[in-house]
Design an enzyme around this catalytic site. Structure first.
Site, PDB file in Angstrom:
ATOM      1  N   THR A 123      -2.149-117.353 -57.635  1.00 47.34           N
ATOM      2  CA  THR A 123      -1.456-117.988 -56.504  1.00 47.34           C
ATOM      3  C   THR A 123      -0.400-118.944 -57.043  1.00 47.34           C
ATOM      4  OG1 THR A 123      -3.388-117.725 -55.097  1.00 47.34           O
ATOM      5  CG2 THR A 123      -1.792-119.422 -54.439  1.00 47.34           C
ATOM      6  N   ASN A 182      -3.751-104.747 -53.988  1.00 43.35           N
ATOM      7  CA  ASN A 182      -5.158-105.146 -53.897  1.00 43.35           C
ATOM      8  C   ASN A 182      -5.827-104.530 -52.670  1.00 43.35           C
ATOM      9  OD1 ASN A 182      -3.269-107.037 -52.661  1.00 43.35           O
ATOM     10  ND2 ASN A 182      -5.079-108.099 -51.922  1.00 43.35           N
ATOM     11  N   GLN A 205      -3.765-106.960 -60.190  1.00 46.54           N
ATOM     12  CA  GLN A 205      -4.707-105.840 -60.100  1.00 46.54           C
ATOM     13  C   GLN A 205      -4.386-104.735 -61.115  1.00 46.54           C
ATOM     14  OE1 GLN A 205      -7.406-105.963 -58.284  1.00 46.54           O
ATOM     15  NE2 GLN A 205      -6.963-107.618 -56.859  1.00 46.54           N
ATOM     16  N   HIS A 262      -9.834-114.205 -63.383  1.00 50.48           N
ATOM     17  CA  HIS A 262     -11.112-113.810 -62.759  1.00 50.48           C
ATOM     18  C   HIS A 262     -11.117-112.363 -62.277  1.00 50.48           C
ATOM     19  CE1 HIS A 262     -10.331-114.210 -58.261  1.00 50.48           C
ATOM     20  NE2 HIS A 262      -9.298-114.864 -58.709  1.00 50.48           N
ATOM     21  N   THR A 321      -2.931-131.224 -67.366  1.00 52.16           N
ATOM     22  CA  THR A 321      -3.663-130.860 -68.581  1.00 52.16           C
ATOM     23  C   THR A 321      -4.148-129.414 -68.499  1.00 52.16           C
ATOM     24  OG1 THR A 321      -4.362-133.144 -68.763  1.00 52.16           O
ATOM     25  CG2 THR A 321      -5.623-131.541 -70.056  1.00 52.16           C
ATOM     26  N   CYS A 365      -8.931-112.880 -49.425  1.00 56.36           N
ATOM     27  CA  CYS A 365      -8.143-114.022 -48.956  1.00 56.36           C
ATOM     28  C   CYS A 365      -7.747-113.842 -47.500  1.00 56.36           C
ATOM     29  CB  CYS A 365      -6.879-114.184 -49.781  1.00 56.36           C
ATOM     30  SG  CYS A 365      -7.157-113.984 -51.524  1.00 56.36           S
TER      31      CYS A 365
HETATM   32  N1  PMP Z   1      -2.291-111.362 -56.163  1.00 54.88           N
HETATM   33  C1  PMP Z   1      -3.148-110.341 -55.976  1.00 54.88           C
HETATM   34  C2  PMP Z   1      -2.630-108.942 -55.963  1.00 54.88           C
HETATM   35  C3  PMP Z   1      -4.513-110.582 -55.807  1.00 54.88           C
HETATM   36  O1  PMP Z   1      -5.352-109.560 -55.618  1.00 54.88           O
HETATM   37  C4  PMP Z   1      -4.983-111.927 -55.803  1.00 54.88           C
HETATM   38  C5  PMP Z   1      -6.449-112.233 -55.596  1.00 54.88           C
HETATM   39  N2  PMP Z   1      -6.970-111.683 -54.409  1.00 54.88           N
HETATM   40  C6  PMP Z   1      -4.046-112.953 -56.016  1.00 54.88           C
HETATM   41  C7  PMP Z   1      -2.722-112.638 -56.174  1.00 54.88           C
HETATM   42  C8  PMP Z   1      -4.469-114.408 -56.033  1.00 54.88           C
HETATM   43  O2  PMP Z   1      -5.165-114.666 -57.225  1.00 54.88           O
HETATM   44  P1  PMP Z   1      -5.869-116.064 -57.533  1.00 54.88           P
HETATM   45  O3  PMP Z   1      -7.219-115.982 -56.938  1.00 54.88           O
HETATM   46  O4  PMP Z   1      -5.923-116.135 -59.036  1.00 54.88           O
HETATM   47  O5  PMP Z   1      -5.020-117.138 -56.969  1.00 54.88           O
END
Ligand code: PMP
Length: 372
Positions: free
Chosen positions: A70, A146, A176, A198, A234, A316
């Protein structure tokens, strides 16, 4: 439990968690401090930058560590903004961490074009072509969706940019795709590329932005000047070291071959039932499918009671009604309601996939009998 929502997040590698602990509890120093132990850490972080560039397939360029995709997406888009009214091109399929930045740019008065998607989830390259011109500042597309798993042809996007928008920068959300597909980002000439730990068995809250040329970027947060001034705060040293463990451990080619087998097994099981409609892509990691006549959320909940975890599209956006991306590929409201997303990882076994696939079909048909 059989966990089939790896596009939402993955389980961290145990050994990565050990490394995390080592850097959180023993080598816990602030890499910006002046003493030797801190300097050593700062060198170690530079080592991760080089290793990450290599894994990405970039001969040159820079890595800025961030708190995840993000932030990386926000930094690339907002940080490459220049004075005056700019022109942008985004795909309709973008994750909210890009899409909502695009909407913000539009509300600030910039010219923002959204490129529609084709029924297979790929972006409509003809439409993209029509919206490129000499004043385009940035093109932002995702490498892999995604939601649908569709893969963007970045060689094509780069070629269109060269021909029709030679002054535009190219940002790619690679969340992805990284550690899943085999590619070299140098082949796409990307200016910015986003990753998040992650999604490949690293910790949450850490990621990176690849930046080809630093002069194209300006910081969007102000502070102590870490990450050469481009991202103050940091560094999450323990997270970064655990992220390195994960991307170095992953054998992309080997996992991809395994995933094709698992994917095809699941597709074979689903295709025996004519009511199940899969969005066909070339990506073995994500299967988005419509289970006709049944509410996807109901199916997800009953599966959860049977120890099988599946996704409902982007975690999300799952709390919001509808699905912008599936709508954009032409799905009706009813079809969207019946969608679930299954996303795989290399730790799954063939037996688990066959069991889960059959169970999904069995449970789906039980619900179908009740509601039809
Ligand atoms: N971009 C894509 C294509 C994702 O699948 C995701 C996570 N769902 C994100 C951005 C956001 O990632 P993060 O959780 O590291 O902010």
């Amino acid at each position: 439990m059989i966990y089939l929502d790896n596009a939402a997040t993955t389980k961290m590698f145990e050994e990565g968690a050990d490394i995390y602990k080592k850097y959180a509890c023993q080598s816990f120093f602030n890499p910006s401090a002046g003493y030797n132990k801190a300097l050593e850490l700062s060198h170690e972080l530079d080592g991760v930058r080089s290793a990450l560039l290599k894994k990405l397939g970039a001969k040159t360029g820079n890595i800025i560590f961030t708190s995840g995709a993000t932030e990386s997406n926000n930094l690339a888009i907002m940080g490459s903004k220049r004075n005056g009214r700019q022109e942008y091109v985004f795909s309709e399929g973008e994750h909210p961490s890009v899409y909502n930045v695009a909407k913000e740019l539009a509300s600030q008065g910039h010219i923002v074009h959204f490129i529609p998607l084709l029924p297979d989830g790929e972006i409509d390259y003809e439409e993209l072509k029509k919206h490129l011109n000499l004043t385009t500042r940035l093109i932002s597309v995702m490498h892999v969706s995604n939601e649908t798993g569709a893969i963007t042809n970045l060689v094509k996007v780069d070629a269109l940019r060269k021909q029709f928008a030679p002054n535009a920068l190219l940002h790619v959300d690679g969340v992805q795709a990284f550690c899943k597909l085999e590619y070299q980002i140098d082949d796409f000439n990307v200016d910015f590329y986003t990753i998040s730990a992650h999604k490949f068995h690293g910790p949450k809250g850490v990621g990176a932005l690849y930046v080809r040329k630093m002069q194209n970027l300006k910081n969007i947060v102000y502070g102590g000047g870490q990450e050469k001034g481009f991202r103050s705060g940091t560094e999450n040293v323990a997270g970064i070291m655990a992220m390195q463990y994960a991307f170095e451990k992953i054998d992309v080619k080997h996992n991809y071959e395994k995933m094709k087998i698992l994917h095809d097994k699941l597709v074979d099981i689903f295709e025996k039932d004519e009511k199940i409609k899969i969005i066909k892509t070339c990506n073995p990691y994500i299967i988005s499918a419509e289970f006709k006549g049944v509410n996807g959320e109901t199916l997800m909940r009953v599966l959860q009671d049977n120890d099988i975890i599946v996704g409902m599209g982007s975690a999300c956006s799952s709390k919001k009604a509808g699905n912008r991306v599936l709508e954009s590929i032409g799905k009706s409201k009813d079809e969207i309601k019946s969608h679930i997303r299954i996303s795989l990882c290399e730790e799954l076994t063939t037996d688990e996939i066959v069991y889960a696939g059959n169970k999904i079909v069995e449970i789906y048909n039980k619900i179908w009998e009740k509601v039809k």
